[in-house]
Design a protein around this motif. Structure first.
Motif, PDB file in Angstrom:
ATOM      1  N   ARG A  10      21.011  36.931  27.905  1.00  0.00           N
ATOM      2  CA  ARG A  10      20.890  36.029  29.007  1.00  0.00           C
ATOM      3  C   ARG A  10      21.860  34.848  29.239  1.00  0.00           C
ATOM      4  O   ARG A  10      22.553  34.790  30.377  1.00  0.00           O
ATOM      5  N   ARG A  53      17.008  39.100  44.455  1.00  0.00           N
ATOM      6  CA  ARG A  53      16.253  40.053  43.180  1.00  0.00           C
ATOM      7  C   ARG A  53      17.228  40.377  41.936  1.00  0.00           C
ATOM      8  O   ARG A  53      16.880  40.469  40.807  1.00  0.00           O
ATOM      9  N   HIS A  54      18.547  40.288  42.068  1.00  0.00           N
ATOM     10  CA  HIS A  54      19.395  40.429  41.300  1.00  0.00           C
ATOM     11  C   HIS A  54      19.822  39.241  40.516  1.00  0.00           C
ATOM     12  O   HIS A  54      20.564  39.424  39.301  1.00  0.00           O
ATOM     13  N   ALA A  55      19.639  38.225  41.176  1.00  0.00           N
ATOM     14  CA  ALA A  55      20.543  37.084  40.689  1.00  0.00           C
ATOM     15  C   ALA A  55      19.593  36.184  39.597  1.00  0.00           C
ATOM     16  O   ALA A  55      18.292  36.306  39.439  1.00  0.00           O
ATOM     17  N   ASP A  56      20.310  35.429  38.726  1.00  0.00           N
ATOM     18  CA  ASP A  56      19.597  34.544  37.582  1.00  0.00           C
ATOM     19  C   ASP A  56      19.857  33.211  37.979  1.00  0.00           C
ATOM     20  O   ASP A  56      18.962  32.302  37.788  1.00  0.00           O
ATOM     21  N   GLU A  77      11.470  31.969  45.696  1.00  0.00           N
ATOM     22  CA  GLU A  77      10.269  32.700  45.289  1.00  0.00           C
ATOM     23  C   GLU A  77      10.742  34.256  44.975  1.00  0.00           C
ATOM     24  O   GLU A  77       9.944  35.043  44.274  1.00  0.00           O
ATOM     25  N   MET A  79      13.204  35.469  43.715  1.00  0.00           N
ATOM     26  CA  MET A  79      13.848  35.555  42.429  1.00  0.00           C
ATOM     27  C   MET A  79      13.074  35.937  41.280  1.00  0.00           C
ATOM     28  O   MET A  79      12.128  35.365  41.276  1.00  0.00           O
ATOM     29  N   PRO A  80      13.494  37.050  40.434  1.00  0.00           N
ATOM     30  CA  PRO A  80      12.573  37.317  39.279  1.00  0.00           C
ATOM     31  C   PRO A  80      12.855  36.332  37.972  1.00  0.00           C
ATOM     32  O   PRO A  80      14.005  35.560  38.042  1.00  0.00           O
ATOM     33  N   GLU A  81      11.763  35.757  37.466  1.00  0.00           N
ATOM     34  CA  GLU A  81      11.944  34.907  36.141  1.00  0.00           C
ATOM     35  C   GLU A  81      12.785  35.550  35.267  1.00  0.00           C
ATOM     36  O   GLU A  81      12.708  36.642  34.979  1.00  0.00           O
ATOM     37  N   PRO A  82      13.475  34.742  34.402  1.00  0.00           N
ATOM     38  CA  PRO A  82      13.618  33.292  34.236  1.00  0.00           C
ATOM     39  C   PRO A  82      14.907  33.002  35.406  1.00  0.00           C
ATOM     40  O   PRO A  82      15.715  33.834  35.473  1.00  0.00           O
TER      41      PRO A  82
ATOM     42  N   LYS B  54      20.039  41.934  29.492  1.00  0.00           N
ATOM     43  CA  LYS B  54      19.199  40.764  30.179  1.00  0.00           C
ATOM     44  C   LYS B  54      18.446  41.549  31.169  1.00  0.00           C
ATOM     45  O   LYS B  54      17.497  40.737  31.673  1.00  0.00           O
ATOM     46  N   LEU B  55      18.919  42.483  32.154  1.00  0.00           N
ATOM     47  CA  LEU B  55      17.913  43.085  33.066  1.00  0.00           C
ATOM     48  C   LEU B  55      16.871  43.483  32.458  1.00  0.00           C
ATOM     49  O   LEU B  55      15.868  43.421  33.209  1.00  0.00           O
ATOM     50  N   LYS B  58      14.347  40.748  32.204  1.00  0.00           N
ATOM     51  CA  LYS B  58      13.742  39.950  33.334  1.00  0.00           C
ATOM     52  C   LYS B  58      12.539  40.356  33.992  1.00  0.00           C
ATOM     53  O   LYS B  58      12.022  41.806  33.735  1.00  0.00           O
ATOM     54  N   GLU B  59      11.958  39.679  34.695  1.00  0.00           N
ATOM     55  CA  GLU B  59      10.739  39.812  35.317  1.00  0.00           C
ATOM     56  C   GLU B  59      11.118  41.063  36.500  1.00  0.00           C
ATOM     57  O   GLU B  59      12.192  41.310  36.971  1.00  0.00           O
ATOM     58  N   ILE B  61       9.884  42.816  39.854  1.00  0.00           N
ATOM     59  CA  ILE B  61       9.125  42.524  41.060  1.00  0.00           C
ATOM     60  C   ILE B  61       8.920  43.640  41.960  1.00  0.00           C
ATOM     61  O   ILE B  61      10.091  44.333  42.272  1.00  0.00           O
ATOM     62  N   THR B 216      18.592  46.642  47.082  1.00  0.00           N
ATOM     63  CA  THR B 216      18.203  45.270  47.449  1.00  0.00           C
ATOM     64  C   THR B 216      17.023  44.800  46.779  1.00  0.00           C
ATOM     65  O   THR B 216      17.064  43.638  46.362  1.00  0.00           O
ATOM     66  N   GLU B 217      15.968  45.608  46.618  1.00  0.00           N
ATOM     67  CA  GLU B 217      14.444  45.179  46.276  1.00  0.00           C
ATOM     68  C   GLU B 217      14.425  45.566  44.955  1.00  0.00           C
ATOM     69  O   GLU B 217      13.217  45.142  44.350  1.00  0.00           O
ATOM     70  N   PHE B 218      15.310  46.079  44.211  1.00  0.00           N
ATOM     71  CA  PHE B 218      14.952  46.136  42.814  1.00  0.00           C
ATOM     72  C   PHE B 218      15.564  44.923  42.011  1.00  0.00           C
ATOM     73  O   PHE B 218      16.684  44.407  42.230  1.00  0.00           O
ATOM     74  N   SER B 219      14.837  44.845  40.760  1.00  0.00           N
ATOM     75  CA  SER B 219      15.057  43.679  39.698  1.00  0.00           C
ATOM     76  C   SER B 219      14.672  44.381  38.618  1.00  0.00           C
ATOM     77  O   SER B 219      13.893  45.158  38.335  1.00  0.00           O
ATOM     78  N   LEU B 223      16.235  47.944  38.011  1.00  0.00           N
ATOM     79  CA  LEU B 223      17.882  47.831  38.267  1.00  0.00           C
ATOM     80  C   LEU B 223      18.555  48.344  37.033  1.00  0.00           C
ATOM     81  O   LEU B 223      19.786  48.742  37.313  1.00  0.00           O
TER      82      LEU B 223
END
Lengths: 162, 314
Positions: A10, A53-56, A77, A79-82, B54-55, B58-59, B61, B216-219, B223
């Motif tokens: 991270r 969606r990709h960012a931290d 909202e 953005m995925p956690e953390p 890291k990916l 992650k959460e 969505i 775009t919508e993948f996390s 991803l």
């Protein structure tokens, strides 16, 4: 052990999203300068991403205007956690000269929680890099800081742990 | 015993474990070279691993409007098809682990499946940017696929075989004939850049226009797996080019052959990184025009040369 590896990953790979919440563009240009070859943030693993969606980390510049408030919350909202928010520039930290203006809510912390404040008008690329690196340090070793729950502040009077 | 070996091939070497490690090394080499060409310092060697871990942590969505089953399955399909393709490629000697007559076409179509999963991924996430990106994905597929296939058919025609292992054996015995395919080699290098969706053909992921295209919508994990699949695709494409156009391992001792495999794939990755550095993104219709007006005729010309060489000298 696994937690350590995850924390290491991270800290080594913060992907940022650049979001202008109503800045005059000066801080935005400094953010872009920090990302460009001269300062080369990729050596810390920082990459600029187009989608929340990709960012931290979100680098927010500018005071929160009434117009942008809903959009800022929505981006946050998505953005995925953390996730961590960095306020870049004096306006983003406190509202700056626009504080109290009829169309301005205030700093970024009036709307969403902020993890690091980087003052400056505009904040220099060195200051932005310093702020992001300190934020990563804090995520990595919270015990080194006196108030680990408090956000990171760069150059302020209440700079902790340094 | 047979099953143990098969599992070993699939999971350890040259399957999942080796390929993921090597894919991440290739991604790092690519990014580091890209940075050095721009006189930057570039990322440290563990960057792809850190990104991946890291990916994974992650959460994840999944948009409400998206199809959750497809959303979860598509990255795995992309990864699996690329991993399967690698088993048919000769690595340390001229014989691949699994080979049959016609595996060139199978590898080629297994390499097309990731592109189709990117399309479906974008389509099923129902976001505007993702849909646009996925439409561009498929449009681009029609541009680079034909020149790439024709340029791969040149060596196949020369050696009179559609099997990668037999083709490799043929060229190891007559290395001078590799020089005949030099035009096809460059056509394949350019077309592969389109297949891997890298600059100048990164039109589906154009971040200045459509955010991040299909992804775009993948996390989170999804991803991460997609990114891993793209890394592996880079390795498989580089190996395919090295086997078909550069003679692969040249039938040397397995250890030497393996070193030659590493050197050749890294060389191809370096050339692709150079392409990425010196060029800017073109528009989708410019790409169609370029691929159909120049790349396809040049690869047909290569095919003609190969037919004449085969008629007169073989």
């Amino acid at each position: 052990m696994l937690e350590k590896v995850v924390k290491w990953a991270r800290v080594k790979s913060p992907w940022v999203l650049h979001f202008n919440t109503g800045a005059c563009n000066a801080c935005d240009i400094e953010i872009l300068a920090a990302l460009a070859p001269r300062f080369d943030l990729e050596r810390f693993g920082v990459q600029l991403k187009g989608t929340p969606r990709h960012a931290d980390v979100i680098l927010c510049s500018g005071p929160v205007t009434r117009q942008i408030k809903d959009r800022l919350v929505r981006i946050y909202e998505q953005m995925p956690e953390p996730k961590f928010i960095v306020a870049v520039g004096t306006c983003a930290c406190s509202g700056g000269v626009f504080d109290g203006c009829y169309n301005v809510e205030g700093g970024i912390d009036s709307t969403i929680p902020v993890a690091a404040y980087i003052p400056g008008c505009p904040a220099r690329p060195e200051a932005i890099i310093d702020g992001v690196v300190k934020l990563l340090e804090k995520i990595d070793q919270p015990e080194k800081f006196q108030e680990p729950e408090q956000p990171v502040m760069i150059g302020g009077a209440n700079l902790d742990g340094q | 015993m047979e099953i143990v070996w098969t599992l070993l091939y699939m999971l350890v070497f040259p399957g999942f474990l080796f390929l993921t490690t090597y894919g991440m090394i290739c991604e790092w080499v690519d990014r580091k070279l890209y940075a050095r060409f721009q006189s930057r310092l570039g990322p440290p060697w563990f960057q792809p691993e850190a990104d991946f871990i890291k990916l994974l942590s992650k959460e994840e969505i999944i948009p409400e409007a998206a199809n959750p089953v497809m959303f979860r399955l598509l990255p795995l399909f992309a990864l699996a098809s690329v991993l399967t393709a690698f088993l048919y490629l000769p690595i340390w000697n001229t014989a691949a682990i699994y080979s049959f007559s016609g595996d060139l076409i199978v590898v080629f179509y297994l390499l097309t499946i990731p592109t189709l999963t990117f399309f479906l991924a974008g389509w099923h996430s129902t976001s505007l940017f993702a849909t646009l990106g996925s439409v561009r994905n498929v449009t681009q597929l029609f541009a680079y696929e034909v020149p790439l296939l024709i340029s791969l058919l040149g060596p196949a025609l020369l050696s009179g075989s559609w099997s990668l292992s037999e083709m490799n054996q043929f060229f190891v015995e007559r290395p001078i004939l590799l020089l005949v395919n030099i035009i096809g080699f460059f056509v394949a290098l350019i077309a592969v850049q389109g297949k891997l969706e890298r600059v100048p053909f990164d039109i589906p992921e154009a971040e200045t226009e459509i955010v991040a295209g299909s992804f775009t919508e993948f996390s989170g994990k999804l991803l991460g797996i997609f990114r891993l699949a793209i890394d592996l695709e880079l390795v498989v494409a580089a190996t395919l080019i090295s086997v078909v156009f550069l003679g692969g391992s040249f039938g040397l001792h397995p250890v030497l052959g393996f070193i030659l495999f590493i050197v050749k794939t890294l060389l191809i990755v370096a050339i692709l990184a150079l392409f990425r550095t010196v060029m800017a993104r073109i528009r989708i219709e410019q790409m169609m025009k370029f691929c159909w007006r120049y790349l396809a005729p040049i690869s047909l010309f290569q095919l003609l040369i190969n037919i004449l060489v085969k008629a007169w000298f073989l």
